[in-house]
Design an enzyme around this catalytic site. Sequence first.
Site, PDB file in Angstrom:
ATOM      1  N   ARG A   1     -16.537  12.249  11.925  1.00 28.57           N
ATOM      2  CA  ARG A   1     -17.106  10.979  11.461  1.00 28.57           C
ATOM      3  C   ARG A   1     -17.834  10.194  12.530  1.00 28.57           C
ATOM      4  NH1 ARG A   1     -12.265   8.844   7.822  1.00 28.57           N
ATOM      5  NH2 ARG A   1     -12.864  10.043   6.011  1.00 28.57           N
TER       6      ARG A   1
ATOM      7  N   GLY B   1       0.850  -1.186   0.000  1.00 33.43           N
ATOM      8  CA  GLY B   1       0.000   0.000   0.000  1.00 33.43           C
ATOM      9  C   GLY B   1       0.890   1.242   0.000  1.00 33.43           C
TER      10      GLY B   1
ATOM     11  N   ARG C   1      -9.382   9.366  14.275  1.00 34.90           N
ATOM     12  CA  ARG C   1      -8.528   9.886  13.198  1.00 34.90           C
ATOM     13  C   ARG C   1      -9.188  11.072  12.508  1.00 34.90           C
ATOM     14  NH1 ARG C   1      -8.122   8.110   7.160  1.00 34.90           N
ATOM     15  NH2 ARG C   1     -10.276   7.622   7.613  1.00 34.90           N
TER      16      ARG C   1
ATOM     17  N   HIS D   1     -14.217   1.421   8.891  1.00 34.21           N
ATOM     18  CA  HIS D   1     -13.451   2.097   7.840  1.00 34.21           C
ATOM     19  C   HIS D   1     -11.950   2.126   8.106  1.00 34.21           C
ATOM     20  CE1 HIS D   1     -12.598   4.858   4.684  1.00 34.21           C
ATOM     21  NE2 HIS D   1     -12.325   5.868   5.482  1.00 34.21           N
TER      22      HIS D   1
ATOM     23  N   SER E   1      -4.404   9.619   7.289  1.00 31.15           N
ATOM     24  CA  SER E   1      -3.783   8.289   7.268  1.00 31.15           C
ATOM     25  C   SER E   1      -2.922   8.045   6.038  1.00 31.15           C
ATOM     26  CB  SER E   1      -4.839   7.200   7.410  1.00 31.15           C
ATOM     27  OG  SER E   1      -5.916   7.462   6.572  1.00 31.15           O
ATOM     28  N   LEU E   2      -3.359   8.516   4.863  1.00 29.42           N
ATOM     29  CA  LEU E   2      -2.446   8.417   3.714  1.00 29.42           C
ATOM     30  C   LEU E   2      -1.191   9.210   4.059  1.00 29.42           C
ATOM     31  CD1 LEU E   2      -4.805   8.863   0.613  1.00 29.42           C
ATOM     32  CD2 LEU E   2      -3.633   6.779   1.319  1.00 29.42           C
TER      33      LEU E   2
ATOM     34  N   THR F   1      -5.204   1.363   0.183  1.00 31.20           N
ATOM     35  CA  THR F   1      -4.666   2.476  -0.613  1.00 31.20           C
ATOM     36  C   THR F   1      -5.281   2.587  -2.012  1.00 31.20           C
ATOM     37  OG1 THR F   1      -2.598   2.314   0.614  1.00 31.20           O
ATOM     38  CG2 THR F   1      -2.538   3.565  -1.453  1.00 31.20           C
TER      39      THR F   1
ATOM     40  N   GLU G   1     -12.636  18.997   4.392  1.00 31.11           N
ATOM     41  CA  GLU G   1     -13.274  17.787   4.921  1.00 31.11           C
ATOM     42  C   GLU G   1     -13.698  18.018   6.358  1.00 31.11           C
ATOM     43  OE1 GLU G   1     -10.713  14.394   4.453  1.00 31.11           O
ATOM     44  OE2 GLU G   1     -11.468  13.965   2.456  1.00 31.11           O
TER      45      GLU G   1
HETATM   46  C1  LIG Z   1     -12.516   3.204   0.725  1.00 26.86           C
HETATM   47  C2  LIG Z   1     -11.439   3.902   1.528  1.00 26.86           C
HETATM   48  C3  LIG Z   1     -11.202   5.248   1.316  1.00 26.86           C
HETATM   49  C4  LIG Z   1     -10.192   5.910   2.040  1.00 26.86           C
HETATM   50  N1  LIG Z   1      -9.941   7.230   1.775  1.00 26.86           N
HETATM   51  C5  LIG Z   1      -8.909   7.840   2.415  1.00 26.86           C
HETATM   52  C6  LIG Z   1      -8.553   9.181   2.098  1.00 26.86           C
HETATM   53  O1  LIG Z   1      -9.139   9.825   1.238  1.00 26.86           O
HETATM   54  N2  LIG Z   1      -7.516   9.743   2.783  1.00 26.86           N
HETATM   55  C7  LIG Z   1      -6.817   9.066   3.741  1.00 26.86           C
HETATM   56  O2  LIG Z   1      -5.873   9.622   4.328  1.00 26.86           O
HETATM   57  N3  LIG Z   1      -7.133   7.791   4.035  1.00 26.86           N
HETATM   58  C8  LIG Z   1      -8.143   7.161   3.406  1.00 26.86           C
HETATM   59  N4  LIG Z   1      -8.448   5.868   3.723  1.00 26.86           N
HETATM   60  C9  LIG Z   1      -7.574   5.155   4.656  1.00 26.86           C
HETATM   61  C10 LIG Z   1      -6.267   4.854   3.927  1.00 26.86           C
HETATM   62  O3  LIG Z   1      -6.560   4.459   2.619  1.00 26.86           O
HETATM   63  C11 LIG Z   1      -5.467   3.779   4.636  1.00 26.86           C
HETATM   64  O4  LIG Z   1      -5.309   4.083   5.989  1.00 26.86           O
HETATM   65  C12 LIG Z   1      -4.093   3.641   3.986  1.00 26.86           C
HETATM   66  O5  LIG Z   1      -4.217   3.474   2.591  1.00 26.86           O
HETATM   67  C13 LIG Z   1      -3.348   2.479   4.604  1.00 26.86           C
HETATM   68  O6  LIG Z   1      -2.174   2.284   3.878  1.00 26.86           O
HETATM   69  P1  LIG Z   1      -1.204   1.091   4.261  1.00 26.86           P
HETATM   70  O7  LIG Z   1      -0.130   1.103   3.243  1.00 26.86           O
HETATM   71  O8  LIG Z   1      -0.843   1.191   5.679  1.00 26.86           O
HETATM   72  O9  LIG Z   1      -2.105  -0.222   4.130  1.00 26.86           O
HETATM   73  P2  LIG Z   1      -2.947  -0.779   2.892  1.00 26.86           P
HETATM   74  O10 LIG Z   1      -3.063   0.197   1.796  1.00 26.86           O
HETATM   75  O11 LIG Z   1      -4.204  -1.325   3.455  1.00 26.86           O
HETATM   76  O12 LIG Z   1      -2.026  -1.947   2.354  1.00 26.86           O
HETATM   77  C14 LIG Z   1      -1.797  -3.108   3.094  1.00 26.86           C
HETATM   78  C15 LIG Z   1      -0.942  -4.028   2.244  1.00 26.86           C
HETATM   79  O13 LIG Z   1      -0.560  -5.167   3.015  1.00 26.86           O
HETATM   80  C16 LIG Z   1      -0.750  -6.335   2.259  1.00 26.86           C
HETATM   81  N5  LIG Z   1      -0.987  -7.428   3.225  1.00 26.86           N
HETATM   82  C17 LIG Z   1      -1.962  -7.541   4.154  1.00 26.86           C
HETATM   83  N6  LIG Z   1      -1.826  -8.682   4.849  1.00 26.86           N
HETATM   84  C18 LIG Z   1      -0.732  -9.308   4.345  1.00 26.86           C
HETATM   85  C19 LIG Z   1      -0.083 -10.532   4.625  1.00 26.86           C
HETATM   86  N7  LIG Z   1      -0.518 -11.376   5.569  1.00 26.86           N
HETATM   87  N8  LIG Z   1       1.007 -10.862   3.898  1.00 26.86           N
HETATM   88  C20 LIG Z   1       1.477 -10.050   2.916  1.00 26.86           C
HETATM   89  N9  LIG Z   1       0.890  -8.866   2.618  1.00 26.86           N
HETATM   90  C21 LIG Z   1      -0.195  -8.507   3.315  1.00 26.86           C
HETATM   91  C22 LIG Z   1      -1.923  -6.017   1.353  1.00 26.86           C
HETATM   92  O14 LIG Z   1      -1.927  -6.832   0.204  1.00 26.86           O
HETATM   93  C23 LIG Z   1      -1.625  -4.554   1.013  1.00 26.86           C
HETATM   94  O15 LIG Z   1      -0.723  -4.490  -0.063  1.00 26.86           O
HETATM   95  C24 LIG Z   1      -9.451   5.196   3.004  1.00 26.86           C
HETATM   96  C25 LIG Z   1      -9.706   3.845   3.232  1.00 26.86           C
HETATM   97  C26 LIG Z   1     -10.687   3.187   2.493  1.00 26.86           C
HETATM   98  C27 LIG Z   1     -10.931   1.734   2.740  1.00 26.86           C
END
Ligand SMILES: Cc1cc2nc3c(=O)[nH]c(=O)nc-3n(C[C@H](O)[C@H](O)[C@H](O)COP(=O)(O)OP(=O)(O)OC[C@H]3O[C@@H](n4cnc5c(N)ncnc54)[C@H](O)[C@@H]3O)c2cc1C
Length: 467
Positions: free
Chosen positions: A251, A8, A340, A305, A345-346, A37, A102
């Site tokens: 929220r 992500g 949050r 969420h 979070s992004l 993401t 927002e």
């Molecule tokens: C619909 C939606 C809209 C959102 N909109 C926003 C926004 O506009 N702005 C904002 O700031 N935040 C937003 N968020 C929250 C934000 O998207 C997330 O907090 C952020 O993308 C998390 O990023 P990350 O890289 O930590 O995890 P993620 O993007 O969730 O990625 C996790 C990764 O880990 C991998 N993974 C998981 N388990 C395993 C495993 N056991 N073994 C190997 N790989 C694994 C997955 O395949 C994935 O690649 C939104 C969330 C959602 C669901």
Amino acid sequence: MIVVIGSGVAGLSAALSLARARYDVKVITKSVTGGSTPIAKGGIAVPVGRDDSPEIHAHDTLKAGAGLCDEGAVRYFTHQAVKVYYQLQEMGFKFDPELWLEGGHSRRRIAHRTDETGAQLHRFLYHRAVEMDVKIVEAQLISLKASNGRVKGVITDKGEMEAEKVVLATGGYNSTFKFATSKGNLGEGIASAFLAGAAVADMEFVQFHPTVTEDGFLMTETLRGEGAKLINDKGERFAFAYDQRGELAPRDVLARAVYTEYLKGNEVFLDLSDVRELDKRFPVVSDYLRKRGLGSRVKIVTAAHFTIGGVLTNVKGQTTLENLFAIGEAADTGLHGANRLASNSLLEGLVMGLNISDFIEDDWTGPKLNGNDLIELEVRQAEGLDLDSVKEGNWRHLGVIREGKSLEEWLNVLKDRHGNAWSLVSYLATYSALMRRESRGSHYRSDYPQQDDSFRKRFVLVRKGSV
Ligand SMILES: Cc1cc2nc3c(=O)[nH]c(=O)nc-3n(C[C@H](O)[C@H](O)[C@H](O)COP(=O)(O)OP(=O)(O)OC[C@H]3O[C@@H](n4cnc5c(N)ncnc54)[C@H](O)[C@@H]3O)c2cc1C
């Protein structure tokens, strides 16, 4: 070799940062396009508007966090936000010129690329990583190899691997709820870290989104910032009855308002008729409406969420286990406190990922407990519950409105069933929710509806025998 788990925003930006600094890095991910993401919509909170500053952004973040933010972490991220905003553009990422507003933000500060910022950012980071020859392999993390308080490698479904450092970027656990805005976020990284002996924290804080369609499509927060209204089937614009900020209330307030309307027997709609240039400015939403033949009134429900809790870290991503970093939604830096602020979070994932090469060789200080409660919990790895039962149970007992007896009932079901990640993280979240006998931020207890300052502390959980 440094192994990054997850692709992500956090995992890919960490891989890029490490590759640019010439570290040997490999990304292991369950699915390249999985996680939150690629479906994130609104954008990234950055205090770059003329009337804005990192201090004002920090103030809004602290206010949303309801007394549980780590202030040092908040100031770090809001200052770093400006840096990564320009850094991303230098790397070639293009934001739209206007900043969006927002809920919970006192300024326009949501940097975005149309209404699919997450997808655009994910594609961009992925292509940059491939250009830098980062190896990205699809495999699933099963557990961490650790001994004497130190991580030494990973075990995946495709085999074992030694690693000097492991960076967990596996996202959160919102998909352990029946209604959720993403699929496949099952807390596997958090569970592996806990089992290996790392501390986790704030597991009770789950943010519910107030405006999700019944088929799981998220009607982004920014729509309300840009004029969308919440209406029930009696035609009442009910948000003001719950909070004077109406549709711009945080929220948690709106999620409870929408949920309560349903408990009263009312259906809830998001009315988009006042959103200017919907087609042009929100192409993804417009496309969704068109494909389903929907007009400007869309029926919505609330859904799990974002999970605030995770592996306890400092802002560098260092956990309580040496050589194990956690970043993004899998981590808990204390930025979000009890709730949050949207679009932080992004930002958190980007900052932790892009900065990681600066810290990867640092002395291991790890996160500080700062006077928070450390609780040791026994783990029994007997067979876990199946995923559907956990989703149903979490929604019923650990959902938008919680209550002591119901949490206790659910905890008893989960107590000895820690054999899979979703059962274990649900146990940790339910345990913490039961202990928090107050309402604060995203955690609402109908039997303790007030905030209680004797609970102004974070619950840090660690596996019995690992401290
Ligand atoms: C619909 C939606 C809209 C959102 N909109 C926003 C926004 O506009 N702005 C904002 O700031 N935040 C937003 N968020 C929250 C934000 O998207 C997330 O907090 C952020 O993308 C998390 O990023 P990350 O890289 O930590 O995890 P993620 O993007 O969730 O990625 C996790 C990764 O880990 C991998 N993974 C998981 N388990 C395993 C495993 N056991 N073994 C190997 N790989 C694994 C997955 O395949 C994935 O690649 C939104 C969330 C959602 C669901």
